[in-house]
Design a protein around this motif. Structure first.
Motif, mmCIF file in Angstrom:
data_model
loop_
_atom_site.group_PDB
_atom_site.id
_atom_site.type_symbol
_atom_site.label_atom_id
_atom_site.label_comp_id
_atom_site.label_asym_id
_atom_site.label_seq_id
_atom_site.Cartn_x
_atom_site.Cartn_y
_atom_site.Cartn_z
ATOM 1 N N MET A 1 0.841 -1.197 0.000
ATOM 2 C CA MET A 1 0.000 0.000 0.000
ATOM 3 C C MET A 1 0.874 1.244 0.000
ATOM 4 S SD MET A 1 -2.943 1.045 2.749
ATOM 5 C CE MET A 1 -3.866 2.557 2.565
ATOM 6 N N GLU A 2 0.478 2.228 -0.815
ATOM 7 C CA GLU A 2 1.242 3.472 -0.874
ATOM 8 C C GLU A 2 1.166 4.203 0.449
ATOM 9 O OE1 GLU A 2 0.886 6.432 -3.949
ATOM 10 O OE2 GLU A 2 0.690 4.840 -5.444
ATOM 11 N N GLY A 3 2.266 4.871 0.810
ATOM 12 C CA GLY A 3 2.282 5.628 2.038
ATOM 13 C C GLY A 3 1.800 7.047 1.804
ATOM 14 N N LEU A 4 2.001 7.875 2.803
ATOM 15 C CA LEU A 4 1.639 9.283 2.722
ATOM 16 C C LEU A 4 2.723 10.033 1.965
ATOM 17 C CD1 LEU A 4 -0.150 11.707 3.599
ATOM 18 C CD2 LEU A 4 1.215 11.807 5.697
ATOM 19 N N SER A 5 2.361 10.630 0.849
ATOM 20 C CA SER A 5 3.313 11.389 0.046
ATOM 21 C C SER A 5 2.966 12.871 0.144
ATOM 22 C CB SER A 5 3.263 10.933 -1.420
ATOM 23 O OG SER A 5 4.161 11.688 -2.205
ATOM 24 N N VAL A 6 3.837 13.631 0.781
ATOM 25 C CA VAL A 6 3.570 15.048 1.005
ATOM 26 C C VAL A 6 4.884 15.819 0.943
ATOM 27 C CG1 VAL A 6 3.611 14.636 3.499
ATOM 28 C CG2 VAL A 6 2.563 16.718 2.633
ATOM 29 N N GLY A 7 4.858 16.988 0.312
ATOM 30 C CA GLY A 7 6.086 17.752 0.102
ATOM 31 C C GLY A 7 6.681 18.351 1.355
ATOM 32 N N SER A 8 5.818 18.959 2.187
ATOM 33 C CA SER A 8 6.322 19.621 3.394
ATOM 34 C C SER A 8 5.361 19.417 4.554
ATOM 35 C CB SER A 8 6.524 21.122 3.138
ATOM 36 O OG SER A 8 5.308 21.738 2.715
ATOM 37 N N VAL A 9 5.934 19.174 5.726
ATOM 38 C CA VAL A 9 5.148 18.911 6.937
ATOM 39 C C VAL A 9 5.752 19.675 8.106
ATOM 40 C CG1 VAL A 9 4.296 17.151 8.537
ATOM 41 C CG2 VAL A 9 4.672 16.557 6.128
ATOM 42 N N LEU A 10 4.896 20.322 8.892
ATOM 43 C CA LEU A 10 5.327 20.839 10.179
ATOM 44 C C LEU A 10 4.592 20.066 11.255
ATOM 45 C CD1 LEU A 10 6.400 24.150 11.489
ATOM 46 C CD2 LEU A 10 4.536 23.064 12.736
ATOM 47 N N LEU A 11 5.355 19.445 12.129
ATOM 48 C CA LEU A 11 4.819 18.589 13.191
ATOM 49 C C LEU A 11 5.214 19.184 14.540
ATOM 50 C CD1 LEU A 11 3.650 15.867 14.286
ATOM 51 C CD2 LEU A 11 5.910 14.873 13.842
ATOM 52 N N THR A 12 4.227 19.541 15.350
ATOM 53 C CA THR A 12 4.536 20.096 16.667
ATOM 54 C C THR A 12 4.631 18.991 17.708
ATOM 55 O OG1 THR A 12 2.242 20.449 17.443
ATOM 56 C CG2 THR A 12 3.212 22.159 16.020
ATOM 57 N N GLY A 13 5.286 19.296 18.823
ATOM 58 C CA GLY A 13 5.387 18.338 19.927
ATOM 59 C C GLY A 13 6.300 17.174 19.645
ATOM 60 N N CYS A 14 7.444 17.446 19.005
ATOM 61 C CA CYS A 14 8.370 16.373 18.630
ATOM 62 C C CYS A 14 9.371 16.023 19.725
ATOM 63 C CB CYS A 14 9.141 16.767 17.363
ATOM 64 S SG CYS A 14 8.135 16.679 15.878
ATOM 65 N N ASP A 15 9.221 16.579 20.902
ATOM 66 C CA ASP A 15 10.182 16.313 21.980
ATOM 67 C C ASP A 15 10.177 14.852 22.418
ATOM 68 O OD1 ASP A 15 11.127 19.208 23.058
ATOM 69 O OD2 ASP A 15 9.037 19.299 22.422
ATOM 70 N N ALA A 16 9.000 14.216 22.380
ATOM 71 C CA ALA A 16 8.886 12.840 22.884
ATOM 72 C C ALA A 16 7.554 12.256 22.438
ATOM 73 C CB ALA A 16 8.993 12.832 24.414
ATOM 74 N N GLY A 17 7.306 11.023 22.877
ATOM 75 C CA GLY A 17 5.999 10.409 22.704
ATOM 76 C C GLY A 17 5.527 10.299 21.273
ATOM 77 N N LEU A 18 4.256 10.610 21.060
ATOM 78 C CA LEU A 18 3.641 10.471 19.744
ATOM 79 C C LEU A 18 4.324 11.353 18.705
ATOM 80 C CD1 LEU A 18 1.358 9.227 18.022
ATOM 81 C CD2 LEU A 18 -0.023 11.231 18.648
ATOM 82 N N GLY A 19 4.691 12.575 19.089
ATOM 83 C CA GLY A 19 5.346 13.477 18.138
ATOM 84 C C GLY A 19 6.629 12.888 17.587
ATOM 85 N N LEU A 20 7.428 12.331 18.476
ATOM 86 C CA LEU A 20 8.671 11.688 18.064
ATOM 87 C C LEU A 20 8.367 10.475 17.176
ATOM 88 C CD1 LEU A 20 11.666 12.342 18.652
ATOM 89 C CD2 LEU A 20 11.593 10.597 20.439
ATOM 90 N N GLY A 21 7.330 9.736 17.541
ATOM 91 C CA GLY A 21 6.928 8.575 16.758
ATOM 92 C C GLY A 21 6.459 8.960 15.361
ATOM 93 N N LEU A 22 5.682 10.026 15.262
ATOM 94 C CA LEU A 22 5.215 10.494 13.959
ATOM 95 C C LEU A 22 6.375 10.986 13.100
ATOM 96 C CD1 LEU A 22 1.940 12.358 14.975
ATOM 97 C CD2 LEU A 22 2.088 10.388 13.450
ATOM 98 N N LEU A 23 7.345 11.620 13.735
ATOM 99 C CA LEU A 23 8.536 12.068 13.013
ATOM 100 C C LEU A 23 9.252 10.869 12.385
ATOM 101 C CD1 LEU A 23 10.567 14.303 12.251
ATOM 102 C CD2 LEU A 23 11.655 13.944 14.490
ATOM 103 N N LYS A 24 9.447 9.829 13.168
ATOM 104 C CA LYS A 24 10.083 8.609 12.653
ATOM 105 C C LYS A 24 9.247 7.998 11.529
ATOM 106 C CE LYS A 24 12.140 7.264 17.119
ATOM 107 N NZ LYS A 24 12.074 6.266 18.220
ATOM 108 N N GLY A 25 7.933 7.944 11.751
ATOM 109 C CA GLY A 25 7.044 7.349 10.760
ATOM 110 C C GLY A 25 7.049 8.090 9.436
ATOM 111 N N LEU A 26 7.095 9.400 9.486
ATOM 112 C CA LEU A 26 7.136 10.199 8.258
ATOM 113 C C LEU A 26 8.435 9.954 7.497
ATOM 114 C CD1 LEU A 26 5.576 13.471 9.668
ATOM 115 C CD2 LEU A 26 4.647 12.163 7.752
ATOM 116 N N LEU A 27 9.518 9.816 8.226
ATOM 117 C CA LEU A 27 10.811 9.559 7.587
ATOM 118 C C LEU A 27 10.874 8.165 6.966
ATOM 119 C CD1 LEU A 27 13.184 11.208 10.217
ATOM 120 C CD2 LEU A 27 12.785 11.982 7.869
ATOM 121 N N GLU A 28 10.039 7.260 7.462
ATOM 122 C CA GLU A 28 10.031 5.887 6.959
ATOM 123 C C GLU A 28 9.063 5.677 5.796
ATOM 124 O OE1 GLU A 28 9.091 3.743 10.484
ATOM 125 O OE2 GLU A 28 11.116 3.953 11.347
#
Length: 253
Positions: A1-28
């Motif tokens: 299945m195709e992933g999320l394809s997006v040119g630019s993203v700003l993600l708040t709350g990247c210090d820990a927890g879900l924010g950090l997890g979403l950051l990793k997920g976007l990079l993957e």
């Protein structure tokens, strides 16, 4: 299945927890964002910088969503990177809570939590609106989607007035009220920004940090992140102004 394809993203709350997890997920993702802004209270934090290491597309920047000056500075930094292409996706993930019952709830708790969970996303969305509009108006962008221009407010089923889930496990009145208000904000954003091609939704990621009772969500941040990103990849114009969970199920307001 195709992933999320997006040119630019700003993600708040990247210090820990879900924010950090979403950051990793976007990079993957199969096609990671060209510009990924990891906004956090402490841009020198070890965890976020370890994730960003080796990824030139990641910019770690300071952002306190309760401080208008901090938000303006973040907008300027994003503008420097994306230019006239605008910002495709704003994920308002920053949140806080105070454990409480109806009997112990205080005005101080309500103010602190509401300021971060509701006013923060409002101010951040207002400030990034010009960049989101630029992305929505870019050549070749037609249908509403998270790839075109979108605001995703990370909410909670605990803010659902109809569901009133897990009252016996955790009352947390300040948190519930702030997320109910955030959901109304999502609806307001959808009504006002939808005509500009900006998709606005609320998403419950499940109870991930920390686990707080049975049946309230996924066991791991990774499971939540996979579900949330899968959901964001399939949202469209018919999703504007709606409330979803990490499993891709529609939730009652």
């Amino acid at each position: 299945m195709e992933g999320l394809s997006v040119g630019s993203v700003l993600l708040t709350g990247c210090d820990a927890g879900l924010g950090l997890g979403l950051l990793k997920g976007l990079l993957e993702q199969p096609s990671p964002p060209q510009h990924l802004f990891a906004a956090c209270l402490d841009p020198q934090g070890k965890a976020v910088n370890e994730v960003a290491l080796g990824f030139p597309n990641v910019v770690v920047l300071p952002l306190d969503v309760t401080d208008p000056n901090s938000i303006r500075a973040a907008v300027g930094r994003v503008r420097e990177e994306v230019g006239n292409a605008g910002l495709n996706l704003l994920i308002n993930n920053t949140g806080t809570t105070r454990r409480s019952t109806l009997a112990t709830e205080t005005a101080e708790n309500m103010t602190i939590v509401y300021t971060t969970n509701t006013i923060g996303p409002l101010q951040t969305s207002q400030a990034f609106l010009p960049l989101l509009k630029e992305a929505a108006e870019a050549e070749g962008q037609r249908e509403m989607s998270c790839s075109r221009a979108a605001i995703v407010n990370i909410s909670s089923i605990l803010g659902s007035i109809e569901a009133v889930e897990a009252w016996e496990e955790r009352q947390d009145v300040c948190y519930r009220c702030s997320k109910a208000a955030l959901n109304m904000l999502t609806k307001c954003l959808a009504l006002e920004y939808g005509s500009s091609g900006i998709l606005c939704v609320s998403v419950d990621p499940g109870c991930v940090t920390p686990p707080s009772g049975q049946g309230m969500g996924p066991v791991t941040v990774e499971e939540s992140v996979r579900g949330v990103l899968r959901l964001l990849a399939r949202l469209s114009a018919t999703s504007n102004g709606t409330f979803w969970d990490w499993r891709g199920q529609s939730l009652p307001w």
